[in-house]
Write a protein that holds these residues in place. Structure first.
Motif, PDB file in Angstrom:
ATOM      1  N   LYS A 166       0.836  -1.207   0.000  1.00 30.04           N
ATOM      2  CA  LYS A 166       0.000   0.000   0.000  1.00 30.04           C
ATOM      3  C   LYS A 166       0.870   1.257   0.000  1.00 30.04           C
ATOM      4  O   LYS A 166       0.554   2.243  -0.672  1.00 30.04           O
ATOM      5  N   LEU A 167       1.978   1.235   0.768  1.00 31.92           N
ATOM      6  CA  LEU A 167       2.896   2.372   0.761  1.00 31.92           C
ATOM      7  C   LEU A 167       3.516   2.561  -0.623  1.00 31.92           C
ATOM      8  O   LEU A 167       3.638   3.691  -1.115  1.00 31.92           O
ATOM      9  N   TRP A 168       3.904   1.470  -1.249  1.00 30.16           N
ATOM     10  CA  TRP A 168       4.486   1.544  -2.580  1.00 30.16           C
ATOM     11  C   TRP A 168       3.502   2.175  -3.572  1.00 30.16           C
ATOM     12  O   TRP A 168       3.868   3.021  -4.381  1.00 30.16           O
ATOM     13  N   GLN A 169       2.244   1.760  -3.488  1.00 25.63           N
ATOM     14  CA  GLN A 169       1.237   2.313  -4.391  1.00 25.63           C
ATOM     15  C   GLN A 169       1.001   3.796  -4.112  1.00 25.63           C
ATOM     16  O   GLN A 169       0.812   4.591  -5.040  1.00 25.63           O
ATOM     17  N   ALA A 170       1.049   4.176  -2.828  1.00 30.77           N
ATOM     18  CA  ALA A 170       0.870   5.588  -2.483  1.00 30.77           C
ATOM     19  C   ALA A 170       2.018   6.440  -3.010  1.00 30.77           C
ATOM     20  O   ALA A 170       1.810   7.565  -3.480  1.00 30.77           O
ATOM     21  N   PHE A 171       3.237   5.921  -2.975  1.00 28.01           N
ATOM     22  CA  PHE A 171       4.405   6.669  -3.419  1.00 28.01           C
ATOM     23  C   PHE A 171       4.494   6.744  -4.948  1.00 28.01           C
ATOM     24  O   PHE A 171       4.867   7.774  -5.505  1.00 28.01           O
ATOM     25  N   THR A 172       4.179   5.635  -5.617  1.00 21.92           N
ATOM     26  CA  THR A 172       4.433   5.534  -7.062  1.00 21.92           C
ATOM     27  C   THR A 172       3.192   5.651  -7.924  1.00 21.92           C
ATOM     28  O   THR A 172       3.298   5.793  -9.146  1.00 21.92           O
ATOM     29  N   SER A 173       2.004   5.560  -7.294  1.00 21.29           N
ATOM     30  CA  SER A 173       0.721   5.543  -8.030  1.00 21.29           C
ATOM     31  C   SER A 173       0.573   4.287  -8.888  1.00 21.29           C
ATOM     32  O   SER A 173      -0.217   4.270  -9.841  1.00 21.29           O
ATOM     33  N   HIS A 174       1.322   3.246  -8.563  1.00 22.48           N
ATOM     34  CA  HIS A 174       1.236   1.984  -9.297  1.00 22.48           C
ATOM     35  C   HIS A 174       1.075   0.828  -8.312  1.00 22.48           C
ATOM     36  O   HIS A 174       1.675   0.837  -7.238  1.00 22.48           O
ATOM     37  N   VAL A 175       0.260  -0.150  -8.698  1.00 15.81           N
ATOM     38  CA  VAL A 175       0.147  -1.368  -7.896  1.00 15.81           C
ATOM     39  C   VAL A 175       1.428  -2.172  -8.068  1.00 15.81           C
ATOM     40  O   VAL A 175       1.920  -2.346  -9.191  1.00 15.81           O
ATOM     41  N   MET A 176       1.992  -2.619  -6.961  1.00 18.22           N
ATOM     42  CA  MET A 176       3.256  -3.366  -7.018  1.00 18.22           C
ATOM     43  C   MET A 176       3.096  -4.636  -7.847  1.00 18.22           C
ATOM     44  O   MET A 176       2.135  -5.384  -7.681  1.00 18.22           O
ATOM     45  N   VAL A 177       4.036  -4.832  -8.741  1.00 18.37           N
ATOM     46  CA  VAL A 177       3.989  -6.024  -9.579  1.00 18.37           C
ATOM     47  C   VAL A 177       4.146  -7.270  -8.710  1.00 18.37           C
ATOM     48  O   VAL A 177       4.879  -7.263  -7.717  1.00 18.37           O
ATOM     49  N   GLY A 178       3.429  -8.328  -9.052  1.00 17.80           N
ATOM     50  CA  GLY A 178       3.480  -9.547  -8.257  1.00 17.80           C
ATOM     51  C   GLY A 178       4.729 -10.373  -8.527  1.00 17.80           C
ATOM     52  O   GLY A 178       5.401 -10.215  -9.553  1.00 17.80           O
TER      53      GLY A 178
END
Length: 221
Positions: free
Chosen positions: A178-190
């Motif tokens: 969730k932090l990664w998505q907030a920082f980058t505006s992208h869902v973290m790749v699986g």
């Protein structure tokens, strides 16, 4: 049958189809006609065969033929897709591919110029057997796997140490995602151990977006 589900698509030209019970009798006839067309296209060509499989409940095995036709065009044709009850060993795999060439496609052994495969051990051992049966063929590893394996041998221990920690601590942590998505505006790749290229996808995402991570989240020694 699938024809009932696909009826709107099949009738898009305005021609009405009969019922699925009637259409089922055409399946074997159409399949035989398509295979005859394929056999005729492959005759007198030098064929490079690529194969791979995926295991889940048994094994789904496919083979693709590649050749250069008389117009100097590279042509690829799917020549086999079968499901097996269990994953084949090297003997069963080499026998399946030999039967495909000699029995199903009706090609002479000399027509096969090579085998394309990944670096799974059973595939390598199967091709070793096939090289004896098909005297004009050669063994060619998948270029993607080759590049990946070359990268694995690159001397960069810090990167390996970092990625091990990242995959262990971050990729499996919902709060971190969730932090990664907030920082980058992208869902973290699986990430998946099954997909051998998955690690590279994660590394690419890190390289392109790591500058978005605030400094307070960076661990320094």
């Amino acid at each position: 049958m699938k024809s009932d589900y696909l009826r709107p698509l099949l009738e898009r030209a305005g021609v009405k189809l009969t019922s699925s019970q009637h259409l089922r009798y055409y399946i074997t006839k159409i399949e035989a006609l398509e295979f005859q067309t394929l056999q005729a296209e492959l005759q007198d060509e030098s064929i490079f065969l690529m194969f791979d499989g995926t295991r889940r409940l048994g094994e789904a095995l496919n083979a693709v033929a590649r050749f250069c036709n008389r117009d100097f065009e590279l042509v690829q044709r799917l020549v086999q897709f079968v499901t097996l009850e269990s994953s084949p060993d090297n003997i069963a795999l080499s026998s399946t591919l030999t039967n495909l060439v000699a029995r199903d496609l009706g090609l002479p052994f000399e027509a096969i110029s090579g085998w394309g495969r990944d670096s799974v051990k059973v595939n390598g051992t199967a091709v070793t057997r096939l090289l004896i049966t098909f005297p004009n063929s050669t063994d060619l590893l998948c270029i993607c796997h080759t590049l990946n394996n070359a990268g694995d041998h690159t001397g960069f221990p810090e990167k390996r140490e970092f990625m091990t920690a990242w995959l262990t601590l971050v990729q499996n942590n919902n709060s971190a995602k969730k932090l990664w998505q907030a920082f980058t505006s992208h869902v973290m790749v699986g990430f998946s151990n099954i997909r051998w290229w998955s690690r590279q996808e994660v590394e690419n995402e890190l390289a392109l977006n790591f500058n978005f991570v605030p400094g307070r989240y960076m661990v320094r020694r």
